[in-house]
Scaffold this active site. Structure first.
Site, short mmCIF file in Angstrom:
data_model
loop_
_atom_site.label_atom_id
_atom_site.label_comp_id
_atom_site.label_asym_id
_atom_site.label_seq_id
_atom_site.Cartn_x
_atom_site.Cartn_y
_atom_site.Cartn_z
N GLY A 13 23.49 32.21 35.89
CA GLY A 13 24.45 31.15 35.64
C GLY A 13 24.56 30.73 34.18
O GLY A 13 24.91 29.58 33.89
N SER A 14 24.33 31.66 33.25
CA SER A 14 24.47 31.26 31.84
C SER A 14 25.93 30.91 31.52
O SER A 14 26.19 30.03 30.70
CB SER A 14 23.94 32.35 30.90
OG SER A 14 24.77 33.47 30.87
N ASN A 15 26.85 31.58 32.17
CA ASN A 15 28.27 31.21 31.95
C ASN A 15 28.60 29.87 32.59
O ASN A 15 29.32 29.06 32.00
CB ASN A 15 29.19 32.31 32.48
CG ASN A 15 29.28 33.48 31.52
OD1 ASN A 15 29.95 33.39 30.49
ND2 ASN A 15 28.55 34.54 31.83
N ASN A 103 38.16 35.17 37.78
CA ASN A 103 36.89 35.89 37.72
C ASN A 103 36.62 36.38 36.30
O ASN A 103 37.55 36.65 35.55
CB ASN A 103 36.96 37.10 38.68
CG ASN A 103 35.67 37.89 38.70
OD1 ASN A 103 34.57 37.32 38.80
ND2 ASN A 103 35.76 39.21 38.60
N HIS A 105 34.67 39.39 34.17
CA HIS A 105 34.10 40.73 34.33
C HIS A 105 33.59 41.23 32.98
O HIS A 105 34.29 41.10 31.97
CB HIS A 105 35.16 41.68 34.89
CG HIS A 105 34.59 43.01 35.23
ND1 HIS A 105 33.81 43.22 36.34
CD2 HIS A 105 34.64 44.20 34.59
CE1 HIS A 105 33.42 44.48 36.38
NE2 HIS A 105 33.91 45.11 35.33
N ASP A 146 37.61 43.02 41.16
CA ASP A 146 38.09 43.25 39.79
C ASP A 146 39.56 43.63 39.70
O ASP A 146 39.98 44.35 38.79
CB ASP A 146 37.21 44.30 39.07
CG ASP A 146 35.75 43.92 39.14
OD1 ASP A 146 35.45 42.72 39.01
OD2 ASP A 146 34.91 44.81 39.36
#
Ligand code: GAR
Length: 192
Positions: A13-15, A103, A105, A146
């Site tokens: 979960g760094s983003n 999303n 990617h 994606d």
């Protein structure tokens, strides 16, 4: 009223962290919920640190019930952000939030996407293909992994001696910088 963001993440979960930081004192939008399929995910700790509620769901709940949709609707969520979320989004959720699920990617789609293409697998495939560049893609979620309209891409050069860790790091730097900003500009464009 502030726009309301829900984040799905399956791991570190760094983003998610960067997004929570970005919107912590933002007059336009706020993160209202973190959701995960993984009770061990470090993102749960990060949510606690920001005093943002979290919700863990099972495969059964996600694919066979409307529990998650109901929760998101009750919270009046405006945008769903998939930040390292590894399960395919069910059609019912896509239909309940049309053009409201995005999303992240870790490569330049349409290359290096699809089932099984997540995290280090993506970077390894990029290395194996001897690509000269890689990058990140932010796109609307679709019925397949994606797929869906691309909102943003940024790229970096791969040097001859770059290894997986270096490529991953370069990609993460771009993700952490751009993802919160792309979310903010998308929310600005969304009708209230
Ligand atoms: C990110 O690099 C994201 O691009 C990738 O998972 C990582 C999650 O990192 N997503 C995928 O591979 C989806 N196909 P984080 O948990 O530290 O944010």
């Amino acid at each position: 009223m502030k726009k309301r963001i829900a984040i799905f993440a399956s791991g570190s979960g760094s983003n998610a962290q960067k997004i929570m930081e970005h919107f912590k004192r933002n007059p336009e939008a706020e993160v209202v919920l973190i959701l995960t399929n993984n009770p061990q995910a470090y993102v749960l700790q990060r949510a606690d640190n920001f005093e943002i509620p979290s919700h863990i769901f099972t495969r059964h709940e996600f694919y066979e019930t409307d529990d998650v949709i109901r929760l998101l609707k009750n919270l009046q969520v405006d945008l769903i952000v998939l930040a390292g979320f590894l399960w395919l989004v069910p059609e019912s959720l896509l239909k309940a939030f049309p053009n409201k699920i995005i999303n992240l990617h870790p490569a330049l789609l349409p290359k290096f996407g699809g089932k099984g293409m997540y995290g280090d697998h993506v970077h390894q495939a990029v290395l194996d293909a001897k690509e000269e560049e890689s990058g990140i893609t932010i796109h609307f979620a679709g019925e397949q992994f994606d797929e869906g309209e691309i909102i943003h891409q940024s790229r970096f050069k791969i040097e001859l001696d770059d290894n997986l860790e270096i490529i991953k790091f370069k990609g993460q730097q771009l993700e952490h910088h751009h993802f919160p900003r792309v979310i903010e500009s998308l929310l600005k464009k969304m009708k209230s």
